[in-house]
Scaffold this motif. Structure first.
Motif, PDB file in Angstrom:
ATOM      1  N   UNK A 128      -8.154  22.186 -84.262  1.00  0.00           N
ATOM      2  CA  UNK A 128      -8.186  21.849 -82.831  1.00  0.00           C
ATOM      3  C   UNK A 128      -9.574  21.387 -82.409  1.00  0.00           C
ATOM      4  N   UNK A 129     -10.619  22.093 -82.849  1.00  0.00           N
ATOM      5  CA  UNK A 129     -11.977  21.721 -82.454  1.00  0.00           C
ATOM      6  C   UNK A 129     -12.372  20.399 -83.107  1.00  0.00           C
ATOM      7  N   UNK A 130     -11.991  20.210 -84.377  1.00  0.00           N
ATOM      8  CA  UNK A 130     -12.303  18.946 -85.048  1.00  0.00           C
ATOM      9  C   UNK A 130     -11.545  17.788 -84.415  1.00  0.00           C
ATOM     10  N   UNK A 131     -10.342  18.043 -83.924  1.00  0.00           N
ATOM     11  CA  UNK A 131      -9.538  16.988 -83.299  1.00  0.00           C
ATOM     12  C   UNK A 131     -10.078  16.602 -81.930  1.00  0.00           C
ATOM     13  N   UNK A 132     -10.455  17.597 -81.129  1.00  0.00           N
ATOM     14  CA  UNK A 132     -10.783  17.343 -79.727  1.00  0.00           C
ATOM     15  C   UNK A 132     -12.265  17.520 -79.392  1.00  0.00           C
ATOM     16  N   UNK A 133     -13.078  17.939 -80.374  1.00  0.00           N
ATOM     17  CA  UNK A 133     -14.494  18.148 -80.106  1.00  0.00           C
ATOM     18  C   UNK A 133     -15.211  16.848 -79.787  1.00  0.00           C
ATOM     19  N   UNK A 134     -16.306  16.970 -79.044  1.00  0.00           N
ATOM     20  CA  UNK A 134     -17.069  15.805 -78.605  1.00  0.00           C
ATOM     21  C   UNK A 134     -18.256  15.499 -79.518  1.00  0.00           C
ATOM     22  N   UNK A 135     -18.458  16.316 -80.539  1.00  0.00           N
ATOM     23  CA  UNK A 135     -19.560  16.109 -81.474  1.00  0.00           C
ATOM     24  C   UNK A 135     -19.044  16.428 -82.883  1.00  0.00           C
ATOM     25  N   UNK A 136     -19.811  16.140 -83.923  1.00  0.00           N
ATOM     26  CA  UNK A 136     -19.365  16.504 -85.270  1.00  0.00           C
ATOM     27  C   UNK A 136     -19.128  18.004 -85.403  1.00  0.00           C
ATOM     28  N   UNK A 137     -18.117  18.345 -86.201  1.00  0.00           N
ATOM     29  CA  UNK A 137     -17.746  19.740 -86.446  1.00  0.00           C
ATOM     30  C   UNK A 137     -17.832  20.006 -87.943  1.00  0.00           C
ATOM     31  N   UNK A 138     -18.522  21.083 -88.319  1.00  0.00           N
ATOM     32  CA  UNK A 138     -18.630  21.470 -89.727  1.00  0.00           C
ATOM     33  C   UNK A 138     -17.869  22.768 -89.943  1.00  0.00           C
TER      34      UNK A 138
END
Length: 291
Positions: A128-138
């Motif tokens: 969910x965070x990788x799909x909708x996040x506004x910055x890169x997600x690790x």
């Protein structure tokens, strides 16, 4: 100018602790503050006896503050010069982290958790965070309980799309900051090759043309990051399989959240999800460039 923080999810699990240590080191490399975030889940309005559950919520808040304090100590141990702050919030873990990503340099999560991050990979929060996040997600993955290796190459999936360009930029930055080699992978066909026509197909000219195209895509980044040693790799294979294979022995694999060609429908169609679930090293998912 205000520096955007690196945000990391904290939930008291061993996976979260690994993510905190990785994030602290990364914040040190980037020269940005580290923000530790724990999200606790309030009792929903309307639940029977909700008023009597106040002590339960108080316990969750106390536990969250304790986990944040432990995380701050762990971060200080591995990256003592990094400015660190803590944030305790109630609500949805995914919603809170997506909200924080709008003002973040990077969001970092463990690969599995408990408490507010239960079922991190199997269910949803990371996706969910990788799909909708506004910055890169690790998502900090790795084998066993040890921290991910600080050696090996950075691997990036390249397809020439704007989203892939953003991923390539981050991968070059990461390789440059780590003095690591960069493996740039172009998986140009995920069509089935075991067909009647496959043996008669002249693959060599296609392979050469794809390698020339990959070199053209990489040229601007080679110019900007002249010290990065680049290994271009062109494979006639599905991108998921090609990247999972090269994640073995890597220190980081980077993909765009959406792509074209071999990476068509990357997030929804699952290359990035497969990496989040199964890669042997940390995975960075980069959103499309902001308009």
């Amino acid at each position: 100018m205000t520096r955007r923080p690196l945000v990391v999810g904290v939930d008291g699990s061993a996976s979260s602790a690994r993510a905190v240590r990785w994030a602290a080191r990364e914040a040190g490399r980037r020269g940005v503050p580290l923000e530790l975030v724990h999200v606790w889940t309030p009792v929903p309005v309307g639940v029977p006896h909700a008023a009597a559950l106040g002590p339960y919520e108080d316990g969750l808040i106390e536990q969250g503050n304790r986990w944040l304090a432990d995380a701050a100590a762990a971060a200080d141990e591995v990256a003592p010069g990094v400015e660190t702050s803590s944030r305790l919030a109630g609500g949805s873990a995914a919603g809170q982290l997506i909200g924080r990503s709008a003002a973040a340099d990077l969001v970092v999560l463990g690969s599995r958790g408990l408490g507010g991050f239960t079922g991190l990979v199997v269910g949803s929060i990371a996706v969910a965070v990788a799909t909708h996040g506004h910055c890169p997600v690790v998502v900090v993955r790795g084998a066993g309980e040890d921290d991910p290796p600080e050696e090996g190459p950075v691997v990036v999936g390249v397809d020439g799309s704007p989203n892939s360009q953003a991923a390539t930029e981050l991968a070059f930055q990461a390789a440059d900051a780590r003095d690591a080699p960069l493996v740039a992978v172009r998986a140009w066909s995920d069509a089935p090759m075991a067909t009647t026509w496959a043996p008669a197909t002249a693959w060599e000219p296609i392979q050469a043309a794809e390698l020339e195209q990959l070199d053209e895509w990489l040229a601007p980044y080679r110019t900007r990051y002249p010290d990065v040693r680049v290994e271009p790799v062109v494979v006639r294979d599905a991108p998921t399989r090609a990247l999972l294979e090269r994640a073995e022995g890597a220190r980081l694999v980077v993909v765009g959240s959406r792509g074209r060609g071999g990476f068509r429908g990357l997030l929804l169609g699952s290359t990035s999800q497969a990496l989040i679930y199964h890669a042997a090293c940390p995975v960075a998912v980069v959103p499309p460039p902001r308009s």
